[in-house]
Design an enzyme around this catalytic site. Structure first.
Site, PDB file in Angstrom:
ATOM      1  N   GLY A 240     -31.300 -30.971 -19.988  1.00  0.00           N
ATOM      2  CA  GLY A 240     -32.213 -29.645 -20.013  1.00  0.00           C
ATOM      3  C   GLY A 240     -31.323 -28.366 -19.633  1.00  0.00           C
TER       4      GLY A 240
ATOM      5  N   ILE B  37     -26.349 -17.839  -8.108  1.00  0.00           N
ATOM      6  CA  ILE B  37     -25.089 -16.826  -7.408  1.00  0.00           C
ATOM      7  C   ILE B  37     -25.498 -15.614  -7.540  1.00  0.00           C
ATOM      8  CG2 ILE B  37     -22.489 -16.573  -7.728  1.00  0.00           C
ATOM      9  CD1 ILE B  37     -22.367 -18.780  -9.488  1.00  0.00           C
TER      10      ILE B  37
ATOM     11  N   GLY C 220     -27.116 -17.716 -12.838  1.00  0.00           N
ATOM     12  CA  GLY C 220     -28.418 -18.462 -12.016  1.00  0.00           C
ATOM     13  C   GLY C 220     -28.550 -17.944 -10.466  1.00  0.00           C
TER      14      GLY C 220
ATOM     15  N   LYS D   6     -23.865 -12.569 -20.629  1.00  0.00           N
ATOM     16  CA  LYS D   6     -23.624 -12.239 -19.170  1.00  0.00           C
ATOM     17  C   LYS D   6     -22.615 -11.498 -18.812  1.00  0.00           C
ATOM     18  CE  LYS D   6     -25.714 -16.837 -18.571  1.00  0.00           C
ATOM     19  NZ  LYS D   6     -25.532 -18.460 -18.653  1.00  0.00           N
TER      20      LYS D   6
HETATM   21  N1  HSE Z   1     -27.733 -22.139 -20.767  1.00  0.00           N
HETATM   22  C1  HSE Z   1     -27.341 -21.588 -19.745  1.00  0.00           C
HETATM   23  C2  HSE Z   1     -26.142 -22.408 -19.270  1.00  0.00           C
HETATM   24  C3  HSE Z   1     -28.442 -21.606 -18.895  1.00  0.00           C
HETATM   25  O1  HSE Z   1     -25.949 -23.550 -19.754  1.00  0.00           O
HETATM   26  O2  HSE Z   1     -25.287 -21.982 -18.305  1.00  0.00           O
HETATM   27  C4  HSE Z   1     -28.264 -20.177 -17.771  1.00  0.00           C
HETATM   28  O3  HSE Z   1     -28.256 -19.257 -18.266  1.00  0.00           O
END
Ligand code: HSE
Length: 432
Positions: free
Chosen positions: A185, A134, A132, A203
């Site tokens: 969410g 970072i 996100g 990732k």
């Molecule tokens: N579903 C992912 C998480 C969202 O929980 O990290 C961000 O990639």
């Protein structure tokens, strides 16, 4: 002052966040980009009540944005890998830069997409795809450019980390916490991606390619999720001085690269062990700088928008001669480093088994370890509860390859004095 025209495709959580951060911080963004970043076209199936689209062209067909000759940069925030790939490729072919938050797209099709972008002289930026808000892509590609990265280990799925934190602190069971993470969410559309490790694997692949200058190899990642973890193991790990975290680990060795995602016991005095809840963190060991830790929000509208907008500012500011290669080096310079098969990867292990409370059981288990060349570091055996004949035996081993542990575990599971399966979790000291 020059203007840079932006087209945003997808107006969900991240799209809406990006639209609003661009508007709310317009003045400072203009100053930092030395250009006015203007959203001129939005492609979305529905309008968003969170966004004031007055004066902006809106298309229900997102490909209209890729075809719009006035759009300089297309922001892909629709997710998925099929339509998103077509959209991104259409934009590149039309000569537009692309900014995306789509980790699956980059991890699985990044090699092709980056090659296409290089051919068309445009950039594809993806800071928001990993952890996100970072700025880890910027850290690896620019801040640590002087270093030979030795390894990195990250908590890169917030949902999984939230579940593990709740299990540890409140003794809650897995399914119960997952339902809450979904309601809040954080979880992916398909939460299996979070809890089975796919999201973290996406990732990790991107981080490893950036760190080691190699092509993206999603199929080569060993991936284990957190679905089998129990509060019992979380508790025993604590007694031994460890916290269980779901980590993505990429390590450079003489034989090749280790790429793995799995639950891991880490010493409880590491800063990484204190990263709780939905937060993400990545520990990077650079040859020159030593260990550095990057921490922050790994998901959410405004944190992810922060990364998207940073990419937009960079693109607006750069001139053609300053283009950054997508993985830090030109595609022709990527190294085809072998990925080490998981059977050969050596780590210490936490093993838990339920054994009969009888003489000779412990010595039989110990001799199986010894036959496989596995040395025992620590051992806990609990007295049986009243009326119980089984006891938990927890063994912490020294470093051993997974292949030897597999053999030892199958021999132990075949003993009559053992009940059920042996639980096994890797341990990482993360100390260099
Ligand atoms: N579903 C992912 C998480 C969202 O929980 O990290 C961000 O990639």
């Amino acid at each position: 002052m020059k203007s840079v025209n932006i087209g945003i495709c997808g107006l969900g959580t991240v799209g809406g966040g990006t639209f609003n951060v661009l508007r709310d911080n317009a003045e400072l963004i203009t100053a930092r980009a030395a250009a006015r970043l203007q959203v001129i076209h939005v492609g979305a199936r529905h309008d968003s009540p969170a966004c004031d689209l007055a004066g902006i062209r809106v298309s229900r067909d997102i490909f209209e944005v890729a075809r719009d000759p006035e759009v300089d940069i297309l922001v892909e925030l629709i997710g998925g890998t099929t339509v998103a790939r077509e959209l991104v490729e259409a934009a590149i072919i039309a000569g537009k830069h692309v900014v995306t938050a789509n980790k699956a797209l980059i991890a699985e099709f990044g090699n092709e997409i980056f090659a296409l972008a290089e051919k068309h002289g445009v950039e594809v930026r993806y800071e928001a795809a990993i952890a996100g808000g970072i700025p880890i892509v910027k850290a690896l590609r620019e801040g640590l450019a002087a270093n030979r990265i030795e390894w990195l280990a990250g908590i890169i799925n917030g949902t999984g980390n939230y579940i593990l934190t709740e299990m540890r602190d409140r003794g809650r069971e897995f399914a119960d916490v997952l339902a809450e993470a979904q309601a809040l969410g954080y979880a992916e559309a398909d939460p299996a991606f979070d809890v089975e490790g796919t999201d973290a694997a996406h990732k990790l692949v991107i981080l490893a390619s950036l760190a080691f200058g190699m092509p993206l190899q999603f199929d080569a990642v060993y991936t284990e999720g957190i679905t089998e973890l129990t509060t019992q193991d979380v508790g025993y790990a604590l007694e031994l001085g460890y916290i269980i975290k779901h980590l993505g680990i990429a390590k450079q060795t003489d034989q090749g690269v280790e790429l793995r995602v799995h639950p891991t016991l880490i010493p409880d005095d590491l800063l990484l062990a204190e990263v709780d809840g939905v937060k993400n963190a990545i520990l990077v060991e650079g040859g020159a700088v030593g260990p550095t830790l990057y921490y922050g929000a790994g998901a959410g509208a405004r944190p992810t928008a922060s990364a998207v907008v940073a990419d937009l500012i960079d693109l607006a500011r750069a001139d053609v001669s300053a283009r950054l290669p997508a993985l830090g080096v030109a595609i022709a310079d990527l190294r085809n480093v072998p990925i080490i098969p998981i059977e050969k990867v050596k780590t210490p292990w936490y093993l838990r088994m339920e054994v009969a409370d009888k003489p000779g059981v412990l010595s039989r288990v110990a001799s199986i370890f010894s036959e496989q060349g596995i040395s025992i570091e620590a051992l806990i055996q609990r007295a049986p509860g009243q009326g119980q004949t089984l006891v938990s035996l927890i063994v912490l081993t020294n470093k051993a390859p997974q292949g030897s542990v597999d053999i030892a575990v199958s021999e132990i599971e075949a003993l009559e004095t053992i009940n059920g399966k042996v639980t096994r979790i890797r341990v990482e000291a993360l100390d260099g």
